[in-house]
Design an enzyme around this catalytic site. Sequence first.
Site, short mmCIF file in Angstrom:
data_model
loop_
_atom_site.label_atom_id
_atom_site.label_comp_id
_atom_site.label_asym_id
_atom_site.label_seq_id
_atom_site.Cartn_x
_atom_site.Cartn_y
_atom_site.Cartn_z
N LYS B 145 0.82 -1.03 0.29
CA LYS B 145 -0.15 -0.08 -0.03
C LYS B 145 0.88 1.14 -0.04
O LYS B 145 1.88 1.43 0.60
CB LYS B 145 -0.79 -0.09 1.24
CG LYS B 145 -1.91 1.24 1.26
CD LYS B 145 -2.87 0.81 2.54
CE LYS B 145 -3.92 1.83 2.67
NZ LYS B 145 -4.96 1.58 3.73
N SER B 220 -9.51 1.45 2.66
CA SER B 220 -8.78 2.36 2.01
C SER B 220 -7.68 1.47 1.38
O SER B 220 -7.17 1.99 0.23
CB SER B 220 -8.16 3.45 2.65
OG SER B 220 -7.18 2.80 3.81
N SER B 244 -9.84 -0.43 7.03
CA SER B 244 -9.36 -0.43 5.62
C SER B 244 -8.69 -1.51 4.98
O SER B 244 -8.48 -1.58 3.99
CB SER B 244 -8.21 0.77 5.88
OG SER B 244 -9.08 2.03 5.83
#
Lengths: 471, 522
Positions: B145, B220, B244
């Site tokens: 990420k 996310s 997330s």
Amino acid sequence: MVSYKGYEPVIGVEVHVELRTSEKAFCRCSAEYGGDPDSKCCPVCLGMPGATPSLNPEAHRLAVLTGLALGCKIERVSRFDRKHYFYPDLPKGYQITQFYDPLCRDGAVTFELDGVRRTVGIERIHLEEDAGKLSYKGDKLSIDNNRCGVPLAEIVTRPHMRSADEAMAFVDELRRILLFAGVSDCKMNEGSLRCDVNVSVRPVGSETPGVRCEIKNINSINFIGRAVDAELVRQTDLILSGGTVEVQTRRFNEDTLKTEYMRKKEKTADYRYIREPEIPAVITDEAYVESVRREMPPLPAKREEELRNIGIKAESAKLICSLPKLADYFDLVKKETSDAVTAANLFVSEIIPVMRRGEPCVPPEYLARCADMFAAGDVNIVSARTSLRLSLEEGISPHTAAERHGLFVLKDEGLIKEMIEKACASNEKTVAQIRAGKVSAKKVIIGGVMKLSSGRAEPRLLSRLVDEFFE
Amino acid sequence: MKNRVNLTEARMAAGCLKLDIEENDFRGFSHVADFTAESGDGDGNLMCDDSCAAVSAFELCREEIFEREPVSRRITCASKLAEDVYRGEKKAVSIVREYLRQAKESQNGTYITVMEAEAERIAEQLDRRTDCESLPLAGVPLSVKDNICIEGILTTCASRALEDFVPTYSSTVYSRLIAAGAVPVGKTNMDEFAVGADGSTSYFGPCRNPLDPSLSPGGSSSGSAASLAEGSAVISLGSDTGGSARIPASYCGLAALKPTYGAFSRWGLVGMAPSLEQICPMARCVSDVRLMFEIASGHDARDMTTCVTWEKRRRNGRIGVFIPSEVSETARKAVERCVAVLKAEGYEADRVELPFFDEILGVYYTISSAEAASNLARFDGLRYGYRSEKGDILSTRNESFGAPLRERLAEGAYVLSEKSGGAYARALHMREQIKEKLNELFGDFDLLVTPMSDTEAASFGETVCTAERYAVYANLAGIPALTFPAVRGERGLPVGVQLMGAAGDDIFVLETGEAVEGRLAW
């Protein structure tokens, strides 16, 4: 000033001291002063995204030591918080500090002012990080981040001071304690000790506190006094002319010796404090506090008292305990000599001025030997001083100096008798007076011998021999 | 008994994939063109050792699969790949090239940066090593990420504020995976600064769900989930502040663990709400997540939050089951299926209530917004990234951040201000109560089973609040929470279930998850 136009100041002080650690508070960067801009920085102290802080145990230990030196209670659980404000010297947009749960609380500093003992309460001491350093050249602003993350102890007093002199004496004593405890080098000119002073005024005798103004970053003890007085005058005149004092942050102008408006003081909520989530609660248990307490060097007040107890004059004791290096030097002398009182006198008159100037100095044994020579009656006080001075200048021991320069006391009876005869020969009138029964005139003969011996004749021996001479 | 068969043969043998799959549908998977299948478990289930091939096959033809008998999975994809590499059957370089190609060709907005040069360099180094046997992730393609720092690699947090930020340090968790042999494929897309739950708020454009590109992958950690679902990575690092990592895992048919707070070093994670978030291992199966956890967890001198130890717990063989009254049928089914398996394993199950279920999002948003406002204060327009042409700091900050993030920051500043009347302090107080209540529950139960989301993947902008309500408990209480697929929703897309354990009980949660996952028919 104690009062002005019937108003007195009420003063509290916030002192920031840089703790003497080799590394910064939350990273492993060097905490040493100076160096090329940004040469002592890493992602943590630059507040770069993703860099997490780790508390330097040495910073914590020195903060505990600070608390103990100032008689504080050390909290078992303390926590770090974030204080938010925008300023270019603050790379994270917040400062890591201890707002809600500081490390130390409720201490006191006691000192003497004009012969009266005063005590100023310490409300709290917390550990925090320093910000960077800004400098302006023309309209250009430069940021040096080397200071970012240097550990600070913020010491907050209660509003216990009532005059500029008291505020100055307090900061002076605080500085002395911190120096002796070894927590900071307390150099106001390098910013390792910085003072913010809170001043309000009220009519003498009133118990109602006034509105206070904070004067930021005063960098000498002298200016603290000036700033307090300037603020006393400003606030009093403002009130007397019908105005009201506003809560403000001000700065002291060293040229005009007045305080100037900086900004309206932020309200607490504007700092939007939150717990620092990246540092768990700090547990300082009793055993740890005790281990720090055991390592604490003796503090100046105690050392001063010890010196007074062995007969050293109060002013000398105070002077000797004004700086750790002086007190430590004298400690070595004290151990070596049989006459600490004389050693103290010689130290104050001959050595301290040299050490204050930072010039090379004789080893403590020399001073001890010099005092011993005096105690044994081998030299008089004037020769003792001279031999010490010569020892400083020539790098030889005081004994050698006394030998080389003939400073030892004269104890040779034959030689003294010869001198008495010589003195009598040149003072026939006096001799006649003595023989006629005017005993006090013997002084003239003694003075004559002293002159002939360059002051070295042993006084008691001389006096006996003069008496014998006239029997 | 395991048979080594090619895909078509496996399909035939297992009797469950009666599809014509063109060879070129497996672009990027030629190294797994054959895989091990175990047939004859009595139910006609396909049990693949190689999840990449298996799951891709499922996804490529999911409509057909979904209409058929359930297919259970037992996937050990990462360790299988690593085994192939150390046995010399596959070269790390050739593996990673195929994944890199997949990553570059991805149409899902999965990556912000594809780390081609870095990946090749690391893979080549691996291929020269003779000790790959000691590397449990040798040659395993990893996506990361974009809020997790890698030295020398652009790390943007999907924000204009960091559009050109290249860190000089790497996240500890990342470094540990690389040291174990993983090969980085790229930095994945995400909601800007991890604020958002649908993958739409990235400055670099939205990330789409590979299972259905018209839908959101959840967020996310959108790109991390997408990379696994589209097959451009085998394992991924996401982060989880309030679901997330788990929400996108649920929406993309993946497994993800939000570790106990302090189990994973946060060094190198660009924080949004530091007291809530952890880096999360994500993979296609719980076994891989467990492998990642075992490699990457543990003390790190650079992150004080890892300086914790947890008490060893006594088990009592009971699980608490939370199914709220307004739950969807899908979520209920997910929980019930999971509970059925656990019961079959010998657990006793009791219904429980989670504390403050109605207020939980208020508590979460207050704390996370406050911390986000604090953490993002450093992006003041002086040091990083984009600068407004107007030249002033306010404009720079306004133009740097997208609207949803700006809202969150304003919210954060507000809840910390005097005007909010102590909202932040109240939220902290409630958080303590929530922790206490959950602690009490873990006195009675070894595990809690809850839904992960009420629905399958939704379109962009559709509310994910119900998923967040299930997710945020683990963040607020700092406890481990694992999700893995448990059921198919109305549209045939996977929906996860959630297992929560007591703080420090990550391995137990993972072990249980592994056991359940293999036996769940979804």
